[in-house]
Write a protein that holds these residues in place. Structure first.
Motif, PDB file in Angstrom:
ATOM      1  N   ILE A  57     152.435 -14.754 -37.014  1.00 10.32           N
ATOM      2  CA  ILE A  57     150.927 -14.515 -37.287  1.00 10.32           C
ATOM      3  C   ILE A  57     150.652 -14.516 -38.964  1.00 10.32           C
ATOM      4  CG2 ILE A  57     150.441 -13.264 -35.525  1.00 10.32           C
ATOM      5  CD1 ILE A  57     151.049 -10.796 -37.019  1.00 10.32           C
ATOM      6  N   ASP A  78     141.356 -15.398 -34.545  1.00  8.17           N
ATOM      7  CA  ASP A  78     142.021 -16.018 -33.402  1.00  8.17           C
ATOM      8  C   ASP A  78     142.550 -17.588 -33.780  1.00  8.17           C
ATOM      9  OD1 ASP A  78     139.928 -17.807 -33.149  1.00  8.17           O
ATOM     10  OD2 ASP A  78     138.912 -16.501 -31.481  1.00  8.17           O
ATOM     11  N   GLU A  79     142.829 -18.334 -32.480  1.00  4.89           N
ATOM     12  CA  GLU A  79     143.618 -19.392 -32.950  1.00  4.89           C
ATOM     13  C   GLU A  79     142.516 -20.794 -33.512  1.00  4.89           C
ATOM     14  OE1 GLU A  79     143.625 -17.694 -29.956  1.00  4.89           O
ATOM     15  OE2 GLU A  79     145.725 -17.803 -29.278  1.00  4.89           O
ATOM     16  N   ARG A 136     152.348 -18.271 -32.135  1.00  4.46           N
ATOM     17  CA  ARG A 136     152.323 -17.406 -33.387  1.00  4.46           C
ATOM     18  C   ARG A 136     152.487 -15.908 -33.082  1.00  4.46           C
ATOM     19  NH1 ARG A 136     146.987 -20.761 -35.090  1.00  4.46           N
ATOM     20  NH2 ARG A 136     148.076 -22.677 -35.987  1.00  4.46           N
ATOM     21  N   ASN A 190     148.535 -17.090 -29.858  1.00  5.85           N
ATOM     22  CA  ASN A 190     148.633 -15.957 -30.581  1.00  5.85           C
ATOM     23  C   ASN A 190     149.320 -14.995 -29.729  1.00  5.85           C
ATOM     24  OD1 ASN A 190     147.516 -16.696 -32.846  1.00  5.85           O
ATOM     25  ND2 ASN A 190     145.657 -15.803 -32.424  1.00  5.85           N
ATOM     26  N   THR A 248     150.241 -11.682 -29.606  1.00  8.63           N
ATOM     27  CA  THR A 248     149.761 -10.065 -29.991  1.00  8.63           C
ATOM     28  C   THR A 248     149.188  -9.438 -28.976  1.00  8.63           C
ATOM     29  OG1 THR A 248     147.724 -11.147 -30.945  1.00  8.63           O
ATOM     30  CG2 THR A 248     149.641 -11.240 -32.573  1.00  8.63           C
ATOM     31  N   ILE A 285     144.948  -9.660 -35.646  1.00  7.63           N
ATOM     32  CA  ILE A 285     145.062 -11.031 -34.856  1.00  7.63           C
ATOM     33  C   ILE A 285     144.513 -10.862 -33.328  1.00  7.63           C
ATOM     34  CG2 ILE A 285     146.393 -13.122 -34.172  1.00  7.63           C
ATOM     35  CD1 ILE A 285     145.963 -12.678 -37.501  1.00  7.63           C
TER      36      ILE A 285
END
Ligand SMILES: NC(=O)c1ccc[n+]([C@@H]2O[C@H](COP(=O)([O-])OP(=O)(O)OC[C@H]3O[C@@H](n4cnc5c(N)ncnc54)[C@H](OP(=O)(O)O)[C@@H]3O)[C@@H](O)[C@H]2O)c1
Length: 301
Positions: free
Chosen positions: A111, A124-125, A163, A223, A225, A274
């Motif tokens: 991240i 976000d992505e 990520r 992501n 997370t 994130i």
């Protein structure tokens, strides 16, 4: 499936290897130290030792000099970058020359991609770091690392770029480093405590990597997370609550900078919120969506 893993001996890689073995996959693990790899896994010490006829269904790339173990001297920063870029580029060359191309390439990132400037926005992505002029070491590292993985995507092979946020597990990772002072009642927030910590339970990290293998619709940057990032202040309070310890001794910004240098500034005093947009959109159900549930699982067993 036949799976090649670099970094399979590391914190995330060890949990992942165990899970994949349990799912009856056959693993080949790259390591600098063969003794870390147990049978039935196959060990290799260099990607160059793989022949053009060697066939893998999935290639997973997690290797690299640890990012948060030492102060970032120029030499250490070079090691962090070159270990990742060299291994990633060797994998790209192997995939290019291979007579049996993998169906999937999974490559690490972090991240840190999203930069370090303080912000209360969530990311976000869809955010493009390259267009946003963040000159932090973390962001530049991730951009370079992802650019190498992108070469595999350009070959038409499904590529998932992880990520990854702050992975919380029992053995290794950030939590193991934080625990000793917190257990002694000497833990506290870092700096203002306003910086975001986008965390993830190790079980979810592994479930998501397995989902990347099984769900062929997943592609590109993802992501890793939990859906609810917290501030450093909230993380500190929750960890203290779960351990039943006070968290009154905060570390001022100047002390973090003095002790940890640039590494402390970027990894301990900075952080953005994130959001795992792609995982939520594809219906992934987080096993530990809240920090308290994750810490209770890890610390009260
Ligand atoms: N853990 C997290 O919270 C987190 C967060 C964001 C991103 N990530 C990224 O996800 C990946 C896996 O994370 P992790 O925590 O499992 O990493 P880790 O425990 O540090 O393991 C990394 C692996 O890389 C290999 N390695 C270490 N230094 C190396 C060097 N100088 N040259 C070549 N290989 C080296 C080691 O394998 P051998 O010793 O067997 O060779 C080790 O097993 C890493 O690339 C990391 O940057 C992790």
């Amino acid at each position: 499936m036949e799976i090649l893993i670099t970094g399979g001996t590391g914190f995330i890689g060890s949990y992942l290897s165990k899970r994949l073995l349990g799912l009856d996959h056959k693993l080949t693990i790259l390591t600098r130290n063969s003794q870390k790899v147990e049978a039935p896994n196959i060990v290799i010490n260099s990607i160059e030792q793989l022949s053009d006829n060697q066939s893998f269904d999935v290639v997973i790339n997690l290797a690299g000099e640890p990012i948060a173990d030492k102060r970032w001297s120029e030499a250490q920063k070079n090691k962090i970058i070159s270990s990742r870029i060299t291994i990633s580029q060797q994998l790209v060359e192997f995939i290019k020359r291979s007579n049996h191309k993998p169906q999937l390439f999974i490559s690490g990132s972090a991240i840190g991609y999203y930069g370090i400037e303080q912000s209360d926005q969530s990311y976000d992505e869809t955010y493009n770091s390259a267009e946003n002029n963040d000159h932090s070491f973390s962001s530049q590292l991730c951009l370079q690392w992802e650019a190498v993985a992108q070469q595999v995507q350009d070959l038409g092979i499904r590529t998932c770029i992880l990520r990854t946020g702050i992975v919380l597990g029992e053995q290794g990772g950030a939590l193991a480093k934080m625990l000793p002072p917190f257990k002694l009642g000497l833990g506290g927030k870092m700096g203002t405590g306003h910086q975001w910590m986008s965390w993830l339970h190790i079980d979810d990290a592994i479930n998501i990597i397995v989902k990347c293998i099984e769900d062929t619709t997943l592609n590109g940057a993802i992501n890793l997370t939990a859906p609810k990032p917290v501030t450093n202040k909230e993380f500190t309070q929750t960890l203290g609550k779960v351990l039943n310890r006070p968290t009154l001794i905060s570390m001022p910004e100047f002390a973090v900078k003095l002790l940890f240098g640039q590494m402390g500034e970027e990894l301990l005093l900075s952080g953005r919120a994130i959001t795992p947009r792609k995982l939520l959109d594809c219906g992934y159900q987080f096993k530990y969506p809240s920090l308290q549930s994750a810490l209770e699982d890890l610390l009260r067993k």
